[in-house]
Write a protein that holds these residues in place. Structure first.
Motif, PDB file in Angstrom:
ATOM      1  N   LEU B  64      57.694 -31.681 137.016  1.00  0.00           N
ATOM      2  CA  LEU B  64      56.675 -30.645 137.161  1.00  0.00           C
ATOM      3  C   LEU B  64      56.872 -29.849 138.441  1.00  0.00           C
ATOM      4  O   LEU B  64      56.742 -28.625 138.429  1.00  0.00           O
ATOM      5  CB  LEU B  64      55.281 -31.267 137.130  1.00  0.00           C
ATOM      6  CG  LEU B  64      54.769 -31.569 135.713  1.00  0.00           C
ATOM      7  CD1 LEU B  64      53.447 -32.308 135.763  1.00  0.00           C
ATOM      8  CD2 LEU B  64      54.632 -30.290 134.905  1.00  0.00           C
ATOM      9  N   TYR B  65      57.203 -30.528 139.544  1.00  0.00           N
ATOM     10  CA  TYR B  65      57.465 -29.807 140.796  1.00  0.00           C
ATOM     11  C   TYR B  65      58.539 -28.749 140.573  1.00  0.00           C
ATOM     12  O   TYR B  65      58.386 -27.583 140.950  1.00  0.00           O
ATOM     13  CB  TYR B  65      57.956 -30.768 141.889  1.00  0.00           C
ATOM     14  CG  TYR B  65      56.897 -31.561 142.584  1.00  0.00           C
ATOM     15  CD1 TYR B  65      55.548 -31.243 142.419  1.00  0.00           C
ATOM     16  CD2 TYR B  65      57.224 -32.629 143.402  1.00  0.00           C
ATOM     17  CE1 TYR B  65      54.564 -31.978 143.059  1.00  0.00           C
ATOM     18  CE2 TYR B  65      56.251 -33.373 144.044  1.00  0.00           C
ATOM     19  CZ  TYR B  65      54.927 -33.053 143.869  1.00  0.00           C
ATOM     20  OH  TYR B  65      53.970 -33.779 144.496  1.00  0.00           O
ATOM     21  N   ILE B  66      59.635 -29.182 139.970  1.00  0.00           N
ATOM     22  CA  ILE B  66      60.771 -28.277 139.798  1.00  0.00           C
ATOM     23  C   ILE B  66      60.392 -27.130 138.858  1.00  0.00           C
ATOM     24  O   ILE B  66      60.665 -25.968 139.136  1.00  0.00           O
ATOM     25  CB  ILE B  66      61.998 -29.051 139.257  1.00  0.00           C
ATOM     26  CG1 ILE B  66      62.473 -30.071 140.299  1.00  0.00           C
ATOM     27  CG2 ILE B  66      63.120 -28.095 138.896  1.00  0.00           C
ATOM     28  CD1 ILE B  66      63.453 -31.082 139.756  1.00  0.00           C
ATOM     29  N   ALA B  67      59.722 -27.466 137.752  1.00  0.00           N
ATOM     30  CA  ALA B  67      59.382 -26.435 136.770  1.00  0.00           C
ATOM     31  C   ALA B  67      58.377 -25.436 137.339  1.00  0.00           C
ATOM     32  O   ALA B  67      58.535 -24.223 137.181  1.00  0.00           O
ATOM     33  CB  ALA B  67      58.828 -27.075 135.502  1.00  0.00           C
ATOM     34  N   VAL B  68      57.336 -25.949 138.015  1.00  0.00           N
ATOM     35  CA  VAL B  68      56.317 -25.043 138.561  1.00  0.00           C
ATOM     36  C   VAL B  68      56.919 -24.187 139.671  1.00  0.00           C
ATOM     37  O   VAL B  68      56.741 -22.970 139.714  1.00  0.00           O
ATOM     38  CB  VAL B  68      55.087 -25.837 139.063  1.00  0.00           C
ATOM     39  CG1 VAL B  68      54.143 -24.925 139.836  1.00  0.00           C
ATOM     40  CG2 VAL B  68      54.361 -26.461 137.885  1.00  0.00           C
ATOM     41  N   GLY B  69      57.699 -24.843 140.563  1.00  0.00           N
ATOM     42  CA  GLY B  69      58.381 -24.083 141.619  1.00  0.00           C
ATOM     43  C   GLY B  69      59.283 -23.020 141.019  1.00  0.00           C
ATOM     44  O   GLY B  69      59.292 -21.871 141.449  1.00  0.00           O
ATOM     45  N   GLY B  70      60.014 -23.413 139.982  1.00  0.00           N
ATOM     46  CA  GLY B  70      60.941 -22.486 139.336  1.00  0.00           C
ATOM     47  C   GLY B  70      60.218 -21.317 138.698  1.00  0.00           C
ATOM     48  O   GLY B  70      60.621 -20.164 138.861  1.00  0.00           O
ATOM     49  N   ILE B  71      59.105 -21.584 138.007  1.00  0.00           N
ATOM     50  CA  ILE B  71      58.432 -20.495 137.288  1.00  0.00           C
ATOM     51  C   ILE B  71      57.733 -19.552 138.274  1.00  0.00           C
ATOM     52  O   ILE B  71      57.706 -18.341 138.066  1.00  0.00           O
ATOM     53  CB  ILE B  71      57.443 -21.032 136.215  1.00  0.00           C
ATOM     54  CG1 ILE B  71      57.158 -19.933 135.174  1.00  0.00           C
ATOM     55  CG2 ILE B  71      56.127 -21.478 136.793  1.00  0.00           C
ATOM     56  CD1 ILE B  71      58.270 -19.707 134.208  1.00  0.00           C
ATOM     57  N   VAL B  72      57.187 -20.109 139.366  1.00  0.00           N
ATOM     58  CA  VAL B  72      56.556 -19.241 140.370  1.00  0.00           C
ATOM     59  C   VAL B  72      57.598 -18.281 140.954  1.00  0.00           C
ATOM     60  O   VAL B  72      57.383 -17.070 141.026  1.00  0.00           O
ATOM     61  CB  VAL B  72      55.889 -20.082 141.487  1.00  0.00           C
ATOM     62  CG1 VAL B  72      55.495 -19.197 142.664  1.00  0.00           C
ATOM     63  CG2 VAL B  72      54.669 -20.804 140.933  1.00  0.00           C
ATOM     64  N   LEU B  73      58.748 -18.850 141.317  1.00  0.00           N
ATOM     65  CA  LEU B  73      59.830 -18.016 141.847  1.00  0.00           C
ATOM     66  C   LEU B  73      60.271 -16.985 140.805  1.00  0.00           C
ATOM     67  O   LEU B  73      60.464 -15.800 141.110  1.00  0.00           O
ATOM     68  CB  LEU B  73      61.009 -18.910 142.254  1.00  0.00           C
ATOM     69  CG  LEU B  73      62.239 -18.203 142.807  1.00  0.00           C
ATOM     70  CD1 LEU B  73      61.895 -17.449 144.077  1.00  0.00           C
ATOM     71  CD2 LEU B  73      63.354 -19.210 143.087  1.00  0.00           C
ATOM     72  N   ALA B  74      60.380 -17.439 139.552  1.00  0.00           N
ATOM     73  CA  ALA B  74      60.847 -16.548 138.484  1.00  0.00           C
ATOM     74  C   ALA B  74      59.874 -15.390 138.260  1.00  0.00           C
ATOM     75  O   ALA B  74      60.289 -14.246 138.084  1.00  0.00           O
ATOM     76  CB  ALA B  74      61.034 -17.334 137.191  1.00  0.00           C
ATOM     77  N   VAL B  75      58.562 -15.685 138.297  1.00  0.00           N
ATOM     78  CA  VAL B  75      57.565 -14.634 138.075  1.00  0.00           C
ATOM     79  C   VAL B  75      57.637 -13.589 139.194  1.00  0.00           C
ATOM     80  O   VAL B  75      57.624 -12.383 138.936  1.00  0.00           O
ATOM     81  CB  VAL B  75      56.137 -15.239 137.970  1.00  0.00           C
ATOM     82  CG1 VAL B  75      55.082 -14.163 138.122  1.00  0.00           C
ATOM     83  CG2 VAL B  75      55.971 -15.960 136.642  1.00  0.00           C
ATOM     84  N   VAL B  76      57.742 -14.070 140.435  1.00  0.00           N
ATOM     85  CA  VAL B  76      57.827 -13.137 141.566  1.00  0.00           C
ATOM     86  C   VAL B  76      59.070 -12.256 141.429  1.00  0.00           C
ATOM     87  O   VAL B  76      59.007 -11.026 141.544  1.00  0.00           O
ATOM     88  CB  VAL B  76      57.857 -13.907 142.903  1.00  0.00           C
ATOM     89  CG1 VAL B  76      58.147 -12.966 144.055  1.00  0.00           C
ATOM     90  CG2 VAL B  76      56.525 -14.623 143.124  1.00  0.00           C
ATOM     91  N   LEU B  77      60.217 -12.896 141.136  1.00  0.00           N
ATOM     92  CA  LEU B  77      61.463 -12.138 140.999  1.00  0.00           C
ATOM     93  C   LEU B  77      61.401 -11.170 139.833  1.00  0.00           C
ATOM     94  O   LEU B  77      61.849 -10.023 139.921  1.00  0.00           O
ATOM     95  CB  LEU B  77      62.645 -13.105 140.811  1.00  0.00           C
ATOM     96  CG  LEU B  77      63.060 -13.877 142.054  1.00  0.00           C
ATOM     97  CD1 LEU B  77      64.082 -14.952 141.685  1.00  0.00           C
ATOM     98  CD2 LEU B  77      63.651 -12.933 143.097  1.00  0.00           C
ATOM     99  N   ALA B  78      60.800 -11.625 138.712  1.00  0.00           N
ATOM    100  CA  ALA B  78      60.724 -10.772 137.522  1.00  0.00           C
ATOM    101  C   ALA B  78      59.852  -9.549 137.787  1.00  0.00           C
ATOM    102  O   ALA B  78      60.173  -8.442 137.374  1.00  0.00           O
ATOM    103  CB  ALA B  78      60.187 -11.563 136.338  1.00  0.00           C
ATOM    104  N   LEU B  79      58.755  -9.772 138.514  1.00  0.00           N
ATOM    105  CA  LEU B  79      57.859  -8.645 138.820  1.00  0.00           C
ATOM    106  C   LEU B  79      58.574  -7.623 139.711  1.00  0.00           C
ATOM    107  O   LEU B  79      58.578  -6.426 139.422  1.00  0.00           O
ATOM    108  CB  LEU B  79      56.593  -9.169 139.508  1.00  0.00           C
ATOM    109  CG  LEU B  79      55.514  -8.138 139.807  1.00  0.00           C
ATOM    110  CD1 LEU B  79      55.088  -7.427 138.549  1.00  0.00           C
ATOM    111  CD2 LEU B  79      54.311  -8.792 140.473  1.00  0.00           C
ATOM    112  N   LEU B  80      59.216  -8.132 140.764  1.00  0.00           N
ATOM    113  CA  LEU B  80      59.952  -7.226 141.654  1.00  0.00           C
ATOM    114  C   LEU B  80      61.092  -6.542 140.900  1.00  0.00           C
ATOM    115  O   LEU B  80      61.295  -5.334 141.007  1.00  0.00           O
ATOM    116  CB  LEU B  80      60.510  -8.003 142.856  1.00  0.00           C
ATOM    117  CG  LEU B  80      59.466  -8.548 143.838  1.00  0.00           C
ATOM    118  CD1 LEU B  80      60.145  -9.382 144.916  1.00  0.00           C
ATOM    119  CD2 LEU B  80      58.691  -7.401 144.466  1.00  0.00           C
TER     120      LEU B  80
END
Lengths: 250, 305
Positions: B64-80
């Motif tokens: 869960l740590y890895i997945a949540v960390g990964g998706i948060v990073l992914a959302v920020v990058l995707a938005l930018l």
């Protein structure tokens, strides 16, 4: 009318989309308390002029003057974008397709821009405006639950919430079912006669024009083809093109 | 007509009265029964599974740590990335184009190893070449923990895919919405934050949920970086304990069940979120009732003044 009564001044406006020139040199002054109705066939450039006034379309040539700011089109630097935004704060716009924000209630639609601009008492003002357009009881409804006429009235309230110097109406009743047109025109009429709000109205509603307009402009092939007070335009039409158009819509 | 035919017909009629969902549930039960039978024939060790379940399930935390960390990073990058993709700024557009192309064009596992193994090498070489510009402390920071490198790679990779989802979502918002916001004198940020993005998110959230669910399972790839036992996620733990006792089937089944359960739980939350996001798009009252009400009130325009 004197020079300082001018609210919006359009000078030498040209607008080209690619190779197609839609507006070919238009001058237009809107004075305090004046209602100008613009009419003409589709493609005559009437909506484009309106959209150029608040830079939704970028003027190819010519200038727009509002509230002491005189701007022309072209590259938008950071400074230019801010000037355009300042200009827009002085001009309210109502669209053919209403363009209400679907994820907000009627009240939120009216409040959002004043909140962004940091205007005080925006909730009270917004509630009053909804009352004025006869929709106090719909304040907490989302646009999808409102009829077209109700949506357009909310859109008018939304534009008024920014306390503009003038209003632009871009075919405000063209997307409405016939039985809903009256309620929108009634709001616009009381805006003109009771509040003396200067406005440019692009419309085919000739009854409204006859009743409310101070001046009418007939657009043809990108220029102002004929201009005058309603009585003159209707009763002693100067140009055959205008006559032909009027005969078709009346 | 024979009595036999009549009975069949009655059976078919009775069958038609059973709700569809109940029948589907029955199919699932049968499939599970068949599977359990095969496992029983294959003599798998349920006792071992029970004893080692908690050990493997402890991996949930890191998964869960890895997945949540990964998706948060992914959302920020995707938005930018998406905002850059629709901007007229050539630098922003170019960077985001390169980012999407590279991270969609190479395998996730390669990206993980690039970040985990290649970055430290780059750091050391840079330090050797230009020690003034690139001090040892900076080089040391490029030596990443396996879990961190894995999370980074997942976020970067999924962010690239999601850039396209976010771009499409933002562009799905009608042009008139942005124009209305412009005409009201909103700044670009206000327009995006209050008008465009809330509407775009309605379109973006369902596929983002899918990406998150896919990422939950791709976290298993992190185990290839050789994570320490203290930080091991579900798959790593299953492998470790399964190999040690030669109970691979049992261990992997436990891992599979855990991933599956996670997916079911998150699918449930995703549905709830989607329902919430559709506010303002569904008429809770039906059309006829609304128009009847309008007739009653006469729909007359109010007066101003």
């Amino acid at each position: 009318m004197s020079e300082r009564d001018v609210v919006i001044r359009v000078e030498g406006l040209h607008k080209r989309f690619g190779r197609l020139e839609v507006v070919k040199g238009v001058d237009l002054d809107l004075h305090k308390g004046e209602v100008v109705v613009v009419f003409g066939r589709s493609g005559s450039g009437k909506s484009t002029v309106l959209r150029c006034v608040n830079f939704l379309d970028d003027p190819t040539q010519g200038t727009i003057e509002v509230a002491g700011m005189r701007l022309s089109g072209g590259f938008r630097s950071r400074r230019k974008r801010e000037q355009i935004r300042q200009l827009r704060l002085h001009v309210g716009m109502v669209f053919q397709q209403f363009n209400l924000f679907p994820h907000m209630t009627a009240l939120e639609n009216v409040r959002v821009a004043p909140i962004c601009a940091g205007l005080k008492d925006n909730r009270i003002r917004a509630t009053e405006l909804l009352e004025q357009v006869g929709l106090a009881d719909k304040a907490n409804e989302h646009p999808i639950r409102l009829s077209g006429g109700q949506q357009q009235r909310v859109a008018i309230a939304r534009a008024l919430a920014m306390q503009p110097d003038a209003m632009l109406f871009d075919e405000p009743t063209s997307a409405l079912d016939p039985e809903l047109i009256g309620e929108v025109l009634a709001v616009m009429k009381s805006l003109a006669t009771d509040l003396h709000m200067p406005m440019i109205v692009v419309t085919h509603e000739m009854g409204f024009a006859r009743e409310v307009a101070d001046r009418m402009l007939f657009f043809h092939e990108g220029v102002v083809w004929e201009e005058g007070p309603p009585e003159q335009v209707f009763e002693s039409t100067q140009k055959p093109e205008t006559r032909k158009f009027l005969d078709a819509v009346l | 007509m024979t009595s036999e035919g009549g009975r069949l017909e009655r059976l078919a009629l009775a069958g038609a009265r059973v709700p569809f969902r109940l029948k589907v549930a029955a199919v699932w039960v049968v499939i599970f029964a068949v599977l359990v039978f095969f496992f029983w024939v294959a003599q798998f060790d349920t006792e071992w599974m029970r004893d080692n379940f908690t050990y493997i399930a402890k991996g949930l935390q890191f998964t869960l740590y890895i997945a949540v960390g990964g998706i948060v990073l992914a959302v920020v990058l995707a938005l930018l990335g998406a905002l850059a993709r629709i901007s007229s700024n050539s630098i922003a557009y170019g960077i985001s184009g390169f980012y999407v192309s590279f991270f969609r064009g190479t395998p996730l596992i390669v990206q993980m190893f690039l970040i985990y193994l290649a970055l430290p090498q780059v750091g050391l070489n840079l330090h050797d070449q230009v020690p003034d510009l690139f001090p040892q402390t900076l080089a040391n920071q490029l030596v990443l923990d396996a879990a961190v490198a894995g999370t980074l790679a997942l976020g970067l990779n999924y962010g690239a895919y999601m850039t396209e989802i976010f771009r499409a979502g933002i562009q799905s918002v009608a042009a008139g919405q942005g124009e209305a916001a412009d005409a009201l004198g909103m700044t670009y940020r206000q327009k995006m934050r209050r008008v465009v993005l809330p509407q775009a998110f309605r379109v973006i959230i369902p596929p983002t949920g899918n990406e998150f669910i896919a990422m939950l399972k791709d976290t298993a790839l992190v185990s290839f970086l050789g994570v320490s036992v203290a930080q091991a996620e579900i798959f790593r733990r299953a492998q470790l304990v399964g190999r040690a006792d030669f109970k691979n089937l049992e261990a992997l089944l436990v891992a599979a069940a855990l991933y599956w359960a996670l997916t079911i739980v998150f699918t449930f939350f995703q549905r709830r979120l989607e329902a919430r996001m559709s506010r303002g798009y569904i008429r809770t009252q039906d059309l006829t009732a609304a128009s009847a009400e309008e007739q009653k009130h006469g729909g007359g325009g109010g007066s101003i003044g």
